[in-house]
Design a protein around this motif. Structure first.
Motif, PDB file in Angstrom:
ATOM      1  N   THR A 433      16.433 -10.279 -37.648  1.00 43.60           N
ATOM      2  CA  THR A 433      17.726 -10.136 -36.956  1.00 43.60           C
ATOM      3  C   THR A 433      18.792  -9.584 -37.898  1.00 43.60           C
ATOM      4  O   THR A 433      19.557  -8.692 -37.532  1.00 43.60           O
ATOM      5  CB  THR A 433      18.192 -11.500 -36.406  1.00 43.60           C
ATOM      6  OG1 THR A 433      17.145 -12.075 -35.649  1.00 43.60           O
ATOM      7  CG2 THR A 433      19.432 -11.342 -35.557  1.00 43.60           C
ATOM      8  N   ASP A 434      18.873 -10.138 -39.116  1.00 46.54           N
ATOM      9  CA  ASP A 434      19.862  -9.645 -40.083  1.00 46.54           C
ATOM     10  C   ASP A 434      19.700  -8.132 -40.281  1.00 46.54           C
ATOM     11  O   ASP A 434      20.672  -7.369 -40.266  1.00 46.54           O
ATOM     12  CB  ASP A 434      19.685 -10.305 -41.459  1.00 46.54           C
ATOM     13  CG  ASP A 434      19.789 -11.830 -41.415  1.00 46.54           C
ATOM     14  OD1 ASP A 434      20.417 -12.344 -40.475  1.00 46.54           O
ATOM     15  OD2 ASP A 434      19.237 -12.486 -42.317  1.00 46.54           O
ATOM     16  N   HIS A 471      17.615 -12.548 -26.576  1.00 50.14           N
ATOM     17  CA  HIS A 471      17.744 -13.505 -27.655  1.00 50.14           C
ATOM     18  C   HIS A 471      16.583 -14.488 -27.575  1.00 50.14           C
ATOM     19  O   HIS A 471      16.139 -14.821 -26.474  1.00 50.14           O
ATOM     20  CB  HIS A 471      19.079 -14.241 -27.500  1.00 50.14           C
ATOM     21  CG  HIS A 471      19.343 -15.152 -28.641  1.00 50.14           C
ATOM     22  ND1 HIS A 471      18.884 -16.435 -28.657  1.00 50.14           N
ATOM     23  CD2 HIS A 471      19.995 -14.955 -29.795  1.00 50.14           C
ATOM     24  CE1 HIS A 471      19.244 -16.989 -29.798  1.00 50.14           C
ATOM     25  NE2 HIS A 471      19.920 -16.116 -30.502  1.00 50.14           N
TER      26      HIS A 471
ATOM     27  N   ARG B 136      23.317 -13.761 -31.569  1.00 46.53           N
ATOM     28  CA  ARG B 136      22.382 -13.681 -32.696  1.00 46.53           C
ATOM     29  C   ARG B 136      22.980 -14.338 -33.930  1.00 46.53           C
ATOM     30  O   ARG B 136      24.128 -14.073 -34.286  1.00 46.53           O
ATOM     31  CB  ARG B 136      22.087 -12.210 -33.023  1.00 46.53           C
ATOM     32  CG  ARG B 136      21.455 -11.462 -31.887  1.00 46.53           C
ATOM     33  CD  ARG B 136      21.143 -10.028 -32.269  1.00 46.53           C
ATOM     34  NE  ARG B 136      22.325  -9.204 -32.412  1.00 46.53           N
ATOM     35  CZ  ARG B 136      22.284  -7.874 -32.554  1.00 46.53           C
ATOM     36  NH1 ARG B 136      21.118  -7.258 -32.581  1.00 46.53           N
ATOM     37  NH2 ARG B 136      23.393  -7.174 -32.675  1.00 46.53           N
ATOM     38  N   LEU B 137      22.196 -15.179 -34.577  1.00 48.84           N
ATOM     39  CA  LEU B 137      22.627 -15.802 -35.828  1.00 48.84           C
ATOM     40  C   LEU B 137      22.298 -14.837 -36.966  1.00 48.84           C
ATOM     41  O   LEU B 137      21.144 -14.499 -37.187  1.00 48.84           O
ATOM     42  CB  LEU B 137      21.899 -17.132 -36.027  1.00 48.84           C
ATOM     43  CG  LEU B 137      22.236 -17.933 -37.288  1.00 48.84           C
ATOM     44  CD1 LEU B 137      23.710 -18.319 -37.323  1.00 48.84           C
ATOM     45  CD2 LEU B 137      21.368 -19.186 -37.373  1.00 48.84           C
ATOM     46  N   VAL B 138      23.342 -14.382 -37.670  1.00 48.59           N
ATOM     47  CA  VAL B 138      23.180 -13.323 -38.657  1.00 48.59           C
ATOM     48  C   VAL B 138      23.649 -13.811 -40.020  1.00 48.59           C
ATOM     49  O   VAL B 138      24.656 -14.507 -40.121  1.00 48.59           O
ATOM     50  CB  VAL B 138      24.035 -12.086 -38.270  1.00 48.59           C
ATOM     51  CG1 VAL B 138      23.769 -10.931 -39.231  1.00 48.59           C
ATOM     52  CG2 VAL B 138      23.775 -11.677 -36.833  1.00 48.59           C
ATOM     53  N   ARG B 139      22.919 -13.419 -41.070  1.00 45.53           N
ATOM     54  CA  ARG B 139      23.348 -13.763 -42.410  1.00 45.53           C
ATOM     55  C   ARG B 139      23.661 -12.492 -43.193  1.00 45.53           C
ATOM     56  O   ARG B 139      22.969 -11.489 -43.078  1.00 45.53           O
ATOM     57  CB  ARG B 139      22.245 -14.522 -43.137  1.00 45.53           C
ATOM     58  CG  ARG B 139      22.701 -15.152 -44.444  1.00 45.53           C
ATOM     59  CD  ARG B 139      21.692 -16.184 -44.912  1.00 45.53           C
ATOM     60  NE  ARG B 139      20.492 -15.552 -45.454  1.00 45.53           N
ATOM     61  CZ  ARG B 139      20.401 -15.060 -46.689  1.00 45.53           C
ATOM     62  NH1 ARG B 139      21.433 -15.131 -47.505  1.00 45.53           N
ATOM     63  NH2 ARG B 139      19.292 -14.506 -47.114  1.00 45.53           N
TER      64      ARG B 139
END
Ligand SMILES: Cc1cc2nc3c(=O)[nH]c(=O)nc-3n(C[C@H](O)[C@H](O)[C@@H](O)COP(=O)(O)OP(=O)(O)OC[C@H]3O[C@@H](n4cnc5c(N)ncnc54)[C@H](O)[C@@H]3O)c2cc1C
Ligand SMILES: Cc1cc2nc3c(=O)[nH]c(=O)nc-3n(C[C@H](O)[C@H](O)[C@H](O)COP(=O)(O)OP(=O)(O)OC[C@H]3O[C@@H](n4cnc5c(N)ncnc54)[C@H](O)[C@@H]3O)c2cc1C
Lengths: 482, 366
Positions: A433-434, A471, B136-139
């Protein structure tokens, strides 16, 4: 992609001596300082004015031709490696310092200005430009911006990004934007900071506003020798934990010491397994107080010998050794790989011990010369490319070092960037995702992925990526969109 | 019109779920910057996320000078924890006593007087985790002080006002706190004289923790702060004093009180608007003329890099003045439909980023 269209347009606009097409002319641009990678561009444009860069980027966009901005080509990660049959936009001639304002402590420069030239221009005003990569005699501010480059003196006042206040940029689709400004502060998302470190994937920096700092009143430079690399690493952890804030803290191991001595006779103790350089800087009275404190910490770290620079000449000698060590080690071996991983400072000793063990296991020499104060390792893995299998062994060793950095909670790169070389390691640091979000951001700024195509993202990138899936929580039916 | 649903997420998944379930999302920390706070009522299917439940330090190893905490943590608790180990965030985040949260400070992009020497919020934030408008969980960034991998997403969160994503976790580097401070108060005959003194100090090699210009009964007054070992401080201050040709050392309790009043904006009348404006030395004479004429109160901090403006009247007028001067600002308190005043750079780039992080327009426009 219509390469002929681009080239004939460029030929009409740029004098022939600044549009390189012949094979012999192109050869010097085939790789950067990571020479393991090579590829031949279709042409190199030697830009002399910002307008030419903007025009070239717009033409590349119109004809769908990938381009790579290039400063001095000292990238160690394949960052300025050309795209095969693309255009290289060389920026070295765009090297004017447009403005230097000592009262406000800023300099506005073009991207091809050499790093050290900024400090030289600022020196008469008692100012300097803090980030000092070892390559500062040749590397450009544009390259520094693209990689958020660091240097020995980035411990206290930070890396390139901490010193860039504003940017004029041409995005990869030809739009020119102004980001940040001349103030130390700004409002809104920090777009300047976002552009710095984007490795040339967003577009080309045309004008950069830099923050200058006053030269410290005095320095105190301490050189401590240790019986093992791990002991030197542990000493760094104790200095950091002691609450002192040195301007620089650097380590060199035996191989690096030997190479530096051979190259510049820095007068380092020859029998040490590791050397630690710690430099305090600031107002004299404060530095004297810190110095007393530092000597206590150093003495408690079990050094073999401790020396203190007696005067400016002595200090310059110590730094000359350090700054030349990198290329000096390069001379010990025809072939080497440099890694640039970061580990938490408190784990330095452990990390260095692991590297020593790996070096023995792989039967390859590894030299260490690095920015210890912020945990940024630079192991140089020496190998002989003519011995079958050695390159592969060196690469495997490099991979293990990178994995160690990640396992310790660190990073795959502190300052050299991902470039071509570390693309495949991005997924071990970031989730899918990142990376997906980063790729989308890139395409928002460069829809056709023309700027420095193929860098940073794993396995090269195909412009058309799969559409956004649901998602994960949506897929599981936990949540739903309205 | 319906009332806003108020949700208090307790974990990152709560934030993700809330975003995916609602058409519009507002975020608040401790509402210490009310002009940045969401409206109390909005259309259908809107939720306000109160982040204060998402608190606590995730990781802090004092010897490493790095910490990671959840976004709803109050700055006060973080500052107290750091202080136990002789550490601090040197950029002086504002509104600590008023309960400001870590996430709210990042999202508002605020640094205070202490940013003078080592830099601001942007220079100390090393990593974030946020939930974007698609849930969305983003880093981005990391947990070590130096890291060049990937795009610098933490920078996008700075000053994003809850309009690009909901910050759920952040990592900062901390610095050793100077064991002692000393401040010199230097009155100046005029604004020009004060600015000349600042320019002289900028070119000198005194290490200053902070350098603020305030007006005391309209008299420009410089506050010059030094920090370091107590034993060396008196002598350093005396050297500075003689170089400046005068100045009066602040006694101990007043010293700390002055800087904390600056941080908490107790000098600004509570019913007036409060605006942050990045400035430079060269633009200040023109700006100050406008502010003085309008009866505004103001402080120019960090060597005149940053103006805090307490504005008594209609913000529309300030907006027009700032546009004339080619300056931009952020409204922290006051009646403002839109938190920005004056000119803005990079709007088209922000729009491009916004389309990626918030394609369904769940967050307010930015
Ligand atoms: C002097 C003063 C005056 C006040 N006046 C009023 C008033 O007039 N009306 C009123 O209703 N309340 C008022 N309050 C109370 C206040 O609204 C709340 O206590 C609170 O919202 C403050 O949070 P914060 O400081 O952490 O950041 P906030 O001020 O809450 O937030 C700042 C900005 O950051 C965003 N944000 C916050 N957290 C995050 C996150 N984790 N991720 C992304 N974005 C985020 C917000 O959306 C906002 O844009 C006042 C408080 C004070 C101290
Ligand atoms: C001996 C040696 C020592 C080194 N020491 C250090 C060190 O101490 N610290 C450190 O951080 N690095 C170091 N490096 C690496 C290198 O010098 C830096 O990465 C430097 O910033 C690269 O600058 P350059 O002008 O050579 O850029 P190039 O190599 O030409 O380009 C680097 C990247 O920047 C992009 N780029 C260049 N100009 C622009 C622009 N105007 N706009 C957008 N993108 C642009 C290119 O496309 C490429 O991706 C060293 C290298 C060598 C060979």
């Amino acid at each position: 992609m219509n390469l002929d269209g681009l080239l004939s347009e460029l030929e009409r606009r740029v004098p022939a001596d600044r549009l390189l097409r012949k094979s012999a002319q192109l050869a010097p641009y085939e790789s950067d300082a990571l020479t393991a990678f090579r590829s031949r561009p279709a042409a190199v444009l030697l830009a002399e004015r910002q307008e030419e860069v903007i025009q070239a980027v717009r033409l590349c966009h119109r004809y769908g031709v990938p381009f790579v901005a290039r400063g001095s080509g000292t990238s160690l990660s394949g960052g300025s490696l050309p795209v095969e049959n693309g255009l290289v936009i060389a920026l070295n001639r765009l090297n004017r310092i447009l403005r230097l304002d000592p009262a406000q402590r800023i300099a506005v420069v073009e991207p091809g200005v050499i790093n050290l030239d900024v400090s030289r221009a600022a020196a008469p005003h008692g100012l300097y430009y803090a980030p000092d990569p070892s390559s500062q005699l040749i590397c450009t501010i544009g390259g520094n911006v693209a990689f958020n480059s660091g240097g020995a003196h980035c411990l206290k006042y930070g890396m390139t990004v901490n010193h860039v206040l504003g940017l004029k940029v041409v995005l990869a689709d030809g739009e020119v934007v102004q980001l940040g400004g001349e103030s130390l502060e700004q409002v809104g998302p920090d777009l300047t900071g976002f552009f710095v470190g984007s490795e040339g994937l967003f577009g080309v920096a045309l004008e950069i506003t830099l923050r200058l700092l006053p030269k410290p009143e005095c320095y105190r430079t301490v050189l401590a020798a240790y019986g093992s690399l791990q002991a030197a690493g542990d000493a760094v952890a104790s200095v950091v934990a002691s609450g002192l804030l040195p301007g620089a803290m650097e380590i060199m191991d035996a191989l690096a010491i030997e190479a530096a001595e051979a190259a510049v006779q820095a007068g380092y103790p020859r029998d040490a397994a590791a050397l630690l350089i710690v430099e305090l800087e600031g107002e004299r009275i404060q530095v004297e107080a810190e110095f007393a404190h530092l000597m206590q910490v150093i003495e408690g770290s079990n050094p073999k010998t401790v020396a203190v620079a007696k005067d400016d000449a002595d200090r310059a000698r110590i730094w000359k050794g350090r700054k030349s060590a990198f290329s000096a080690v390069g001379r010990l071996s025809q072939d080497y790989l440099v890694q640039d991983g970061v580990v938490p400072r408190s784990r330095l000793g452990e990390a260095l011990a692991t590297i020593e063990r790996l070096s023995q296991d792989y039967g390859l020499r590894v030299a260490n010369v690095f920015h210890a104060g912020d945990g940024n390792l630079h192991p140089l893995i020496l190998f002989n490319g003519r011995i079958p299998g050695e390159l592969e062994r060196a690469e495997a060793l490099a991979g293990e070092i990178i994995q160690m950095c990640i396992a310790l909670g660190g990073s795959i790169t502190g300052e050299h960037g991902v470039g071509m070389e570390k693309r495949q390691h991005m997924p071990s640091m970031f989730t899918e995702t990142d990376l997906q979000v980063m790729a989308e951001l890139r395409r928002a700024l460069d829809p056709d992925e023309l700027a420095n195509r193929g860098k940073m993202f794993p396995q090269g990138e195909a412009p058309a990526l799969h559409a956004h899936g649901p998602h994960p929580l949506e897929a599981q039916g936990v949540i739903s969109r309205m | 019109m319906t009332t806003l649903t108020i949700l208090a997420p307790q974990c990152y998944e709560d934030v993700q779920a809330a975003i995916c379930e609602h058409g519009r999302i507002f975020v608040r920390g401790a509402s210490s910057k009310p002009a940045l706070a969401p409206p109390s009522v909005d259309g259908d299917n809107a939720a306000l996320l109160d982040m204060r439940g998402l608190r606590g330090v995730v990781e802090y190893e004092p010897g490493e000078f790095v910490f990671t905490a959840r976004a709803g943590s109050s700055l006060r608790e973080i500052a107290a924890l750091l202080a136990e180990h002789g550490q601090h965030l040197p950029f002086d985040p504002p509104l600590v006593d008023q309960g400001a949260t870590l996430g709210g400070t990042i999202a508002a992009g605020l640094s205070g007087s202490g940013r003078h020497r080592y830099g601001g919020l942007r220079d100390f934030l090393i990593g974030v985790r946020f939930v974007d408008g698609q849930g969305r969980l983003v880093r981005g960034g990391g947990k070590v002080v130096k890291n060049a991998a990937g795009f610098d997403l933490p920078k996008l969160m700075i000053g994003s006002l809850g309009r690009l994503g909901v910050i759920v976790e952040a990592s900062f580097k901390a610095f050793p706190q100077p064991p002692a401070y000393a401040t010199l108060r230097v009155t100046q005959p005029s604004l020009d004289a004060a600015l000349t003194t600042i320019a002289r100090l900028n070119g000198s090699n005194f290490d200053l923790e902070a350098l603020d210009l305030v007006f005391e009964e309209e008299r420009p007054t410089l506050y010059v702060r030094q920090g370091g070992f107590a034993a060396a401080l008196a002598e350093r201050q005396e050297r500075l004093r003689s170089w400046l040709g005068g100045g009066e050392p602040l006694p101990e309790p007043e010293e700390a009180a002055f800087w904390s009043a600056g941080r908490e904006f107790t000098w600004a009348p509570t019913t007036w608007a409060l605006v942050k404006t990045p400035v430079t030395l060269s633009v200040l004479p023109a700006l100050d003329q406008v502010l003085q004429a309008a009866g505004a109160q103001r402080r120019y901090v960090a060597g005149a890099a940053l103006a805090w403006i307490a504005w008594p009247g209609d913000l529309g007028h300030l907006d027009a003045y700032l546009i004339q001067l080619q300056l931009g600002g952020l409204v922290l308190r006051g009646e403002a439909e839109w938190p920005f005043v004056g000119v803005r750079n990079g709007a088209s780039l922000i729009a491009r980023v916004k389309r990626v992080l918030d394609p369904f327009h769940r967050f307010p426009i930015l």
